[in-house]
Write an enzyme that holds these catalytic residues in place. Sequence first.
Site, PDB file in Angstrom:
ATOM      1  CB  ALA A  42      21.533 -50.001  -8.022  1.00  0.00           C
ATOM      2  CB  SER A  56      20.686 -38.784  -8.567  1.00  0.00           C
ATOM      3  OG  SER A  56      21.512 -37.774  -8.033  1.00  0.00           O
ATOM      4  CB  CYS A  72      -0.887  -3.823   8.814  1.00  0.00           C
ATOM      5  SG  CYS A  72       0.079  -2.405   8.311  1.00  0.00           S
ATOM      6  CD  GLU A  99      15.634 -28.521  -4.865  1.00  0.00           C
ATOM      7  OE1 GLU A  99      16.261 -29.210  -5.680  1.00  0.00           O
ATOM      8  OE2 GLU A  99      15.734 -27.285  -4.814  1.00  0.00           O
ATOM      9  CB  CYS A 123      -1.200  -0.296   5.310  1.00  0.00           C
ATOM     10  SG  CYS A 123       0.526  -0.702   5.024  1.00  0.00           S
ATOM     11  NE  ARG A 173      17.244 -25.509  -5.976  1.00  0.00           N
ATOM     12  CZ  ARG A 173      18.399 -25.990  -6.393  1.00  0.00           C
ATOM     13  NH1 ARG A 173      19.329 -25.194  -6.869  1.00  0.00           N
ATOM     14  NH2 ARG A 173      18.625 -27.289  -6.355  1.00  0.00           N
ATOM     15  CD  GLU A 176      -1.368  -2.300   2.139  1.00  0.00           C
ATOM     16  OE1 GLU A 176      -0.176  -2.635   1.971  1.00  0.00           O
ATOM     17  OE2 GLU A 176      -2.140  -2.889   2.921  1.00  0.00           O
TER      18      GLU A 176
HETATM   19  N1  LIG Z   1      16.576 -36.957  -8.401  1.00  0.00           N
HETATM   20  C1  LIG Z   1      16.426 -36.083  -7.470  1.00  0.00           C
HETATM   21  O1  LIG Z   1      15.717 -35.113  -7.639  1.00  0.00           O
HETATM   22  C2  LIG Z   1      17.069 -36.261  -6.122  1.00  0.00           C
HETATM   23  C3  LIG Z   1      16.786 -35.336  -5.130  1.00  0.00           C
HETATM   24  C4  LIG Z   1      17.341 -35.522  -3.882  1.00  0.00           C
HETATM   25  C5  LIG Z   1      18.152 -36.613  -3.641  1.00  0.00           C
HETATM   26  N2  LIG Z   1      18.435 -37.484  -4.635  1.00  0.00           N
HETATM   27  C6  LIG Z   1      19.303 -38.630  -4.368  1.00  0.00           C
HETATM   28  O2  LIG Z   1      18.820 -39.285  -3.215  1.00  0.00           O
HETATM   29  C7  LIG Z   1      19.901 -39.816  -2.480  1.00  0.00           C
HETATM   30  C8  LIG Z   1      19.805 -39.346  -1.032  1.00  0.00           C
HETATM   31  O3  LIG Z   1      18.570 -39.781  -0.507  1.00  0.00           O
HETATM   32  P1  LIG Z   1      18.490 -40.547   0.858  1.00  0.00           P
HETATM   33  O4  LIG Z   1      17.114 -41.064   1.010  1.00  0.00           O
HETATM   34  O5  LIG Z   1      19.644 -41.479   0.918  1.00  0.00           O
HETATM   35  O6  LIG Z   1      18.834 -39.387   1.903  1.00  0.00           O
HETATM   36  P2  LIG Z   1      17.980 -38.117   2.389  1.00  0.00           P
HETATM   37  O7  LIG Z   1      16.558 -38.472   2.440  1.00  0.00           O
HETATM   38  O8  LIG Z   1      18.419 -36.928   1.637  1.00  0.00           O
HETATM   39  O9  LIG Z   1      18.567 -37.954   3.842  1.00  0.00           O
HETATM   40  C9  LIG Z   1      18.350 -38.915   4.830  1.00  0.00           C
HETATM   41  C10 LIG Z   1      19.114 -38.486   6.033  1.00  0.00           C
HETATM   42  O10 LIG Z   1      18.582 -37.252   6.509  1.00  0.00           O
HETATM   43  C11 LIG Z   1      18.744 -37.175   7.899  1.00  0.00           C
HETATM   44  N3  LIG Z   1      17.445 -36.907   8.505  1.00  0.00           N
HETATM   45  C12 LIG Z   1      17.200 -35.944   9.437  1.00  0.00           C
HETATM   46  N4  LIG Z   1      15.935 -35.954   9.793  1.00  0.00           N
HETATM   47  C13 LIG Z   1      15.328 -36.959   9.121  1.00  0.00           C
HETATM   48  C14 LIG Z   1      14.017 -37.467   9.128  1.00  0.00           C
HETATM   49  N5  LIG Z   1      13.043 -36.954   9.887  1.00  0.00           N
HETATM   50  N6  LIG Z   1      13.734 -38.505   8.311  1.00  0.00           N
HETATM   51  C15 LIG Z   1      14.682 -39.046   7.530  1.00  0.00           C
HETATM   52  N7  LIG Z   1      15.952 -38.595   7.490  1.00  0.00           N
HETATM   53  C16 LIG Z   1      16.285 -37.549   8.292  1.00  0.00           C
HETATM   54  C17 LIG Z   1      19.315 -38.513   8.347  1.00  0.00           C
HETATM   55  O11 LIG Z   1      20.710 -38.355   8.416  1.00  0.00           O
HETATM   56  P3  LIG Z   1      21.422 -37.990   9.804  1.00  0.00           P
HETATM   57  O12 LIG Z   1      21.160 -39.130  10.718  1.00  0.00           O
HETATM   58  O13 LIG Z   1      22.830 -37.781   9.433  1.00  0.00           O
HETATM   59  O14 LIG Z   1      20.737 -36.756  10.272  1.00  0.00           O
HETATM   60  C18 LIG Z   1      19.026 -39.430   7.177  1.00  0.00           C
HETATM   61  O15 LIG Z   1      19.968 -40.458   7.051  1.00  0.00           O
HETATM   62  C19 LIG Z   1      21.168 -39.360  -3.171  1.00  0.00           C
HETATM   63  O16 LIG Z   1      21.625 -40.425  -3.981  1.00  0.00           O
HETATM   64  C20 LIG Z   1      20.703 -38.232  -4.020  1.00  0.00           C
HETATM   65  O17 LIG Z   1      21.489 -38.082  -5.174  1.00  0.00           O
HETATM   66  C21 LIG Z   1      17.907 -37.334  -5.877  1.00  0.00           C
END
Ligand SMILES: NC(=O)c1ccc[n+]([C@@H]2O[C@H](COP(=O)([O-])OP(=O)(O)OC[C@H]3O[C@@H](n4cnc5c(N)ncnc54)[C@H](OP(=O)(O)O)[C@@H]3O)[C@@H](O)[C@H]2O)c1
Length: 358
Positions: free
Chosen positions: A158, A162, A69, A288, A78, A178, A46
């Site tokens: 595997a 990614s 507000c 993400e 405002c 973002r 405003e």
């Molecule tokens: N294609 C895509 O868009 C994309 C996007 C993202 C990721 N990725 C891929 O996904 C893989 C990573 O995924 P991820 O499943 O292994 O790991 P993640 O989901 O990114 O992280 C899991 C970790 O986050 C922490 N964490 C903290 N709070 C949590 C909660 N409430 N629940 C779960 N985790 C929690 C824990 O680590 P701590 O115990 O250390 O806290 C857990 O081990 C990578 O290979 C990456 O390249 C791909």
Amino acid sequence: MGHALALGRRGLGRVWPNPAVGCVLMAGGRVVGRGWTRPGGRPHAETVALAQAGPAARGATAYVTLEPCAHHGRTPPCADALIAAGVARVVTALTDPDPRVAGRGHGRLRAAGVAVDQDVCAAAAARDHAGFLSRVAAGRPLLTLKLAMSVDGRIATATGESQWITGPAARRRVHLMRLTHDAVLVGAGTARADDPSLTVRGFGDVAQPVRVVAARTLDVDPRGTLGRTAGEAPVWLCHGSDAPAARLVEWQATGARCLEVASGPTGLAAPALLARLGAEGLTRVFCEGGGQFAASLLAADLVDRLVAMTAGLALGADGLTAVGPLHLDRLADAPRYTLDQTEPLAGDTLSHWTRDRP
Ligand SMILES: NC(=O)c1ccc[n+]([C@@H]2O[C@H](COP(=O)([O-])OP(=O)(O)OC[C@H]3O[C@@H](n4cnc5c(N)ncnc54)[C@H](OP(=O)(O)O)[C@@H]3O)[C@@H](O)[C@H]2O)c1
């Protein structure tokens, strides 16, 4: 009001903790002033529109996407500014649920003899202001989860490869998404595996979102990209009470903020994490992944919007799933989302979903 809403959206991602408001002043069938909340949350829409209109505001109609507000903060209310400028009529889309306003802005205007029309384009405004409304009503930001995956719902092979599953157009869209969020959030596994920067690139010199990592034990290398760039754009590390003190000091030395959050069964307690981010003023958070972290957010029913980006390749059951186990026995227990929009994007598809909430 449609024009005011479009102006307000320009502020999304850069005005937190304030709402991204738009304002249009009309007089004699002409637009005499336009404004939207400026980066950092001030000046308000405003104020900007009134300054542009000058004396032309006298007798004008103001279209504002949120109730003006009524409280004295760092600037005068405002509602008072609209009255002082001689605006004859104010049309608003939503009543501001902030307890300091909550109808008082409308009341102040009416008491001063200004005509007020409310709830114009209310549904569209509620969608635009969903982040601010969530922070005020639920104490947590709006959470959007992005899944960039193969047609069979995998986010990595595997072996963990990614980059890149989706094409350049989809990745550019991620940067745009973002930009319209206050913060980008990932699990520690993604920070460890990808060493991401999580910044907005390709859109010029823009205000960067806060980069947040959920890392209960702070097992993310502070010498990685996030640590090295913490002085350029904010980095917040959310950790549990059992994070090693030495690691905490190392992260703080990079310029990152370390926020302690209660722990839950799979890491940080997801509701406590979101509540903490809301208390810090964030209104819109863009998650993400990765799969484990996404599962805990979905299991706690904290995901308000889903953006599924699907690429035309299959990675098989040995690939990493987009969402980790949810331990559901019945379909009825799965969080269900309504499709808002689908779009083809240079070989990939994008679909936007909103959580059905009672
Ligand atoms: N294609 C895509 O868009 C994309 C996007 C993202 C990721 N990725 C891929 O996904 C893989 C990573 O995924 P991820 O499943 O292994 O790991 P993640 O989901 O990114 O992280 C899991 C970790 O986050 C922490 N964490 C903290 N709070 C949590 C909660 N409430 N629940 C779960 N985790 C929690 C824990 O680590 P701590 O115990 O250390 O806290 C857990 O081990 C990578 O290979 C990456 O390249 C791909």
